[in-house]
Design an enzyme around this catalytic site. Structure first.
Site, PDB file in Angstrom:
ATOM      1  N   ASP A  36       1.019  -1.125  -0.166  1.00  0.00           N
ATOM      2  CA  ASP A  36       0.072  -0.111  -0.011  1.00  0.00           C
ATOM      3  C   ASP A  36       0.706   1.452  -0.004  1.00  0.00           C
ATOM      4  O   ASP A  36       2.075   1.195   0.185  1.00  0.00           O
ATOM      5  CB  ASP A  36      -0.862  -0.043   1.305  1.00  0.00           C
ATOM      6  N   LYS A  41      -0.783   2.976   7.292  1.00  0.00           N
ATOM      7  CA  LYS A  41      -1.505   1.888   7.238  1.00  0.00           C
ATOM      8  C   LYS A  41      -0.699   0.364   7.166  1.00  0.00           C
ATOM      9  O   LYS A  41      -0.867  -0.439   8.002  1.00  0.00           O
ATOM     10  CB  LYS A  41      -2.209   2.000   5.815  1.00  0.00           C
ATOM     11  N   THR A 124     -13.353  -2.898  -9.078  1.00  0.00           N
ATOM     12  CA  THR A 124     -14.546  -2.725 -10.078  1.00  0.00           C
ATOM     13  C   THR A 124     -14.294  -1.598 -10.846  1.00  0.00           C
ATOM     14  O   THR A 124     -13.705  -0.461 -10.632  1.00  0.00           O
ATOM     15  CB  THR A 124     -15.547  -2.383  -9.143  1.00  0.00           C
ATOM     16  N   LEU A 154     -17.535  -9.590  -3.047  1.00  0.00           N
ATOM     17  CA  LEU A 154     -17.509  -9.795  -1.645  1.00  0.00           C
ATOM     18  C   LEU A 154     -18.441  -8.741  -0.951  1.00  0.00           C
ATOM     19  O   LEU A 154     -18.399  -7.538  -1.168  1.00  0.00           O
ATOM     20  CB  LEU A 154     -15.939  -9.558  -0.986  1.00  0.00           C
ATOM     21  N   GLY A 254     -36.673  -1.297   2.415  1.00  0.00           N
ATOM     22  CA  GLY A 254     -36.077  -0.689   3.823  1.00  0.00           C
ATOM     23  C   GLY A 254     -36.069   0.906   3.291  1.00  0.00           C
ATOM     24  O   GLY A 254     -36.657   1.539   2.371  1.00  0.00           O
ATOM     25  N   GLY A 258     -26.965   1.512   0.379  1.00  0.00           N
ATOM     26  CA  GLY A 258     -25.985   2.345   0.692  1.00  0.00           C
ATOM     27  C   GLY A 258     -24.809   1.503   0.453  1.00  0.00           C
ATOM     28  O   GLY A 258     -24.717   0.607  -0.262  1.00  0.00           O
ATOM     29  N   CYS A 261     -20.442   0.023  -2.804  1.00  0.00           N
ATOM     30  CA  CYS A 261     -20.460  -0.436  -4.207  1.00  0.00           C
ATOM     31  C   CYS A 261     -21.794  -0.003  -4.931  1.00  0.00           C
ATOM     32  O   CYS A 261     -21.474   0.481  -5.963  1.00  0.00           O
ATOM     33  CB  CYS A 261     -20.536  -1.636  -4.061  1.00  0.00           C
TER      34      CYS A 261
HETATM   35  C1  UDX Z   1     -22.365  -5.240  -2.397  1.00  0.00           C
HETATM   36  C2  UDX Z   1     -22.542  -6.824  -3.275  1.00  0.00           C
HETATM   37  O1  UDX Z   1     -23.463  -7.800  -2.434  1.00  0.00           O
HETATM   38  C3  UDX Z   1     -21.316  -7.731  -3.224  1.00  0.00           C
HETATM   39  O2  UDX Z   1     -21.568  -8.642  -3.870  1.00  0.00           O
HETATM   40  C4  UDX Z   1     -20.416  -6.413  -4.085  1.00  0.00           C
HETATM   41  O3  UDX Z   1     -19.143  -6.999  -4.696  1.00  0.00           O
HETATM   42  C5  UDX Z   1     -20.244  -5.024  -3.400  1.00  0.00           C
HETATM   43  O4  UDX Z   1     -21.428  -4.772  -3.158  1.00  0.00           O
HETATM   44  P1  UDX Z   1     -22.222  -4.665   0.219  1.00  0.00           P
HETATM   45  O5  UDX Z   1     -22.339  -3.343  -0.552  1.00  0.00           O
HETATM   46  O6  UDX Z   1     -21.174  -4.917   1.011  1.00  0.00           O
HETATM   47  O7  UDX Z   1     -21.975  -5.743  -1.290  1.00  0.00           O
HETATM   48  O8  UDX Z   1     -23.641  -4.939   0.867  1.00  0.00           O
HETATM   49  P2  UDX Z   1     -24.946  -5.818   0.509  1.00  0.00           P
HETATM   50  O9  UDX Z   1     -25.073  -6.781   1.382  1.00  0.00           O
HETATM   51  O10 UDX Z   1     -25.179  -6.216  -0.869  1.00  0.00           O
HETATM   52  O11 UDX Z   1     -25.876  -4.684   0.681  1.00  0.00           O
HETATM   53  C6  UDX Z   1     -26.093  -3.371  -0.001  1.00  0.00           C
HETATM   54  C7  UDX Z   1     -26.998  -2.361   0.465  1.00  0.00           C
HETATM   55  O12 UDX Z   1     -28.416  -2.927  -0.092  1.00  0.00           O
HETATM   56  C8  UDX Z   1     -27.076  -2.320   1.852  1.00  0.00           C
HETATM   57  O13 UDX Z   1     -27.283  -0.775   2.404  1.00  0.00           O
HETATM   58  C9  UDX Z   1     -28.385  -3.053   2.534  1.00  0.00           C
HETATM   59  O14 UDX Z   1     -28.948  -2.686   3.528  1.00  0.00           O
HETATM   60  C10 UDX Z   1     -29.252  -2.990   1.083  1.00  0.00           C
HETATM   61  N1  UDX Z   1     -30.261  -4.085   0.939  1.00  0.00           N
HETATM   62  C11 UDX Z   1     -29.649  -5.220   0.686  1.00  0.00           C
HETATM   63  C12 UDX Z   1     -31.453  -3.850   1.113  1.00  0.00           C
HETATM   64  O15 UDX Z   1     -32.041  -2.612   1.125  1.00  0.00           O
HETATM   65  N2  UDX Z   1     -32.267  -4.583   0.741  1.00  0.00           N
HETATM   66  C13 UDX Z   1     -31.945  -5.854   0.476  1.00  0.00           C
HETATM   67  O16 UDX Z   1     -32.755  -6.889   0.343  1.00  0.00           O
HETATM   68  C14 UDX Z   1     -30.525  -6.193   0.330  1.00  0.00           C
END
Ligand code: UDX
Length: 467
Positions: A36, A41, A124, A154, A254, A258, A261
């Site tokens: 890094d 870090k 990404t 992930l 919900g 957020g 990603c």
């Molecule tokens: C996501 C993807 O799942 C992962 O494969 C990718 O590589 C990175 O982005 P992440 O951002 O860690 O992962 O969270 P995730 O569990 O996917 O949830 C994303 C957002 O969607 C959260 O804010 C979560 O609260 C919201 N969410 C998820 C909902 O509001 N409803 C759902 O049914 C699922």
């Protein structure tokens, strides 16, 4: 799970993706050098400290300490192995495009390798990046360095498990042999490998995230229609999700999605399409629905409390989802600033996330009880398990007005009402309102901010680094 020594690997970027990837490969028996550019870090990592919270990762780093080396030296990492993983962050720019400057820095810093190497892209990136990297490598006289797109899928909070037990591994290569080399790393995993051309591998990552985000905005719109028609979105999602063609995942209504990603990648894909002359209408709607969804809580509060000036509102949950301390693009940040703009007294509590300067003007509390004391409403913003027991007599007695707005549908509405709370979820029947409070002041209209289509403040973006 550690086996015999395997081929060494190098990781560029000690952020979230880099550390999860590096630690998991170390667990699988590889010697891993993680590089890094941030000295503090690297210092902390050498001392065994992780710069963020991810369940199971600290244990993995500790258990594999002998196989993990942390360095600031790009040449050391580049010479350590043939496979050079790029795990740097690609944050959004003001135009919504991904900022690839850290990727280019990795390429600029590669030393003249006198042997074959392969850059493996985990970050990404927009479709077409592989071609550009190939051209850049040629320009630097490094055409003997191959390129493979191997995107990560992930999810924060269960990243270690996602890495070790993936649904699929995607490998897009220019040269078949390079693709074979990278695929072999995952051969112990019980998951199909999708071999593709580089552009398709890049698109798989963007399309997967865009589709998941689309499901969330879709169920949120269904929830909003449920509210005006008397249906219950939880039942609807159950009934819809049992169709094997649809499946049950990502149908939880919900306060909107957020994280580092979905907001970034949906915008980047929309932008990528429009840069090529295509208007991705569906994705534009997905993004807009999500922006509006975060703000609907304000209307729900106003329905019970009238104007929000000087009303004390407890925000429960700051992280963008449970089991992470990550607040990037979290609905809590938008909600807090809207509430402050309405003149509310905002209290906030999260079991793990520490907002620092991100929530200026909000009183951050150390417990649920501290946050709800004297409050006119408690809003569940994050689906932390701890909040499932919110509808207790202790909480009710501590609040000035026992009103729960459940932004994640965590509670049983009947039980909450039986415990003496007014309860309002997302896409569920409302509490009967005895008398609406006077709203003697027009409140601002809830429209997406001018930043819509843009993935949040620079301050927010800089605060963390996923990759
Ligand atoms: C996501 C993807 O799942 C992962 O494969 C990718 O590589 C990175 O982005 P992440 O951002 O860690 O992962 O969270 P995730 O569990 O996917 O949830 C994303 C957002 O969607 C959260 O804010 C979560 O609260 C919201 N969410 C998820 C909902 O509001 N409803 C759902 O049914 C699922």
């Amino acid at each position: 799970m550690a086996g015999q020594a395997k081929e060494p690997l190098s990781i560029f970027g000690a952020g979230w993706v880099g550390l999860v990837t590096g630690s998991c490969f170390a667990e699988l028996g590889h010697e891993v050098v993680v590089r890094d550019v941030v000295p503090e870090k690297i210092e902390r990592l050498r001392a065994g400290e992780l710069p963020f919270f991810e369940p199971g990762l600290a244990e993995l780093v500790e258990r594999n300490a002998e196989r993990l080396t942390f360095t600031l030296d790009a040449a050391e990492a580049a010479h350590a192995s043939e496979l050079l993983f790029v795990c740097v962050d690609t944050p959004p720019t003001y135009s919504g495009d991904a900022d690839l400057s850290r990727v280019w820095t990795v390429i600029d810093e590669l030393p003249q390798l006198d042997r074959r190497g392969i850059l493996v892209m985990k970050s990404t990136v927009p479709v077409g990046t592989g071609e550009k990297v190939r051209a850049a490598l040629e320009g630097r006289g490094l055409s003997h360095i191959g390129y493979v797109s191997n995107p990560e899928f992930l999810a924060e909070g269960h990243a270690v498990d996602d890495f070790m037990r993936p649904d699929r591994v995607v490998v897009g290569a220019f040269a078949e042999a390079d693709g074979d080399h990278v695929s072999a790393l995952y051969s112990e995993m019980d998951a199909p490998t999708v071999r593709a051309d580089v552009a398709s591998a890049e698109m798989i990552k963007l399309a997967a995230n865009a589709f998941l985000a689309t499901r969330i905005s879709f169920i949120n719109e269904i929830a909003n229609v449920c509210e005006v028609t008397g249906a219950d979105v939880e039942k609807v999602a159950e009934g819809v999700g049992l169709d094997h063609r649809l499946g049950p995942h990502f149908l939880r209504a919900g306060v909107g999605f957020g994280g580092s990603c979905f907001p970034k990648d949906t915008n980047a894909l929309k932008q990528l399409a429009s840069n090529s002359g295509y208007h991705f209408q569906l994705l534009s709607a997905v993004i807009e629905v999500n922006e509006l969804q975060k703000r609907r809580v304000i209307n729900k509060l106003q329905k019970y409390l009238g104007r929000l000036r000087e009303k004390r509102i407890a925000l429960l949950g700051l992280a963008f989802k449970a089991n992470t301390d990550d607040m990037r693009e979290a609905p809590s940040v938008v909600l807090a600033s809207r509430l402050l703009a309405e003149g509310a007294d905002v209290r906030a509590y999260d079991p793990v996330a520490r907002p620092g300067e991100l929530l200026r003007g909000v009183s951050v509390c150390e417990s649920v009880l501290e946050a709800v004391r004297g409050a006119d409403a408690a809003v569940i913003v994050t689906d932390w398990d701890e909040f499932r027991s919110l509808a207790s007599s202790e909480v009710r007695d501590a609040m000035r007005r026992p009103l729960i707005i459940d932004g994640r549908n965590l509670l049983d509405p009947e039980a909450a009402r039986a415990a003496g709370f007014d309860y309002e979820g997302i896409g569920r029947a409302s509490s009967p309102l005895a008398a609406l409070p006077e709203t003697d002041e027009p409140s601002s209209v809830d429209v997406p901010s001018e930043a819509m289509g843009q993935t949040g403040s620079a301050e927010n973006a800089e605060h963390f680094s996923r990759e």
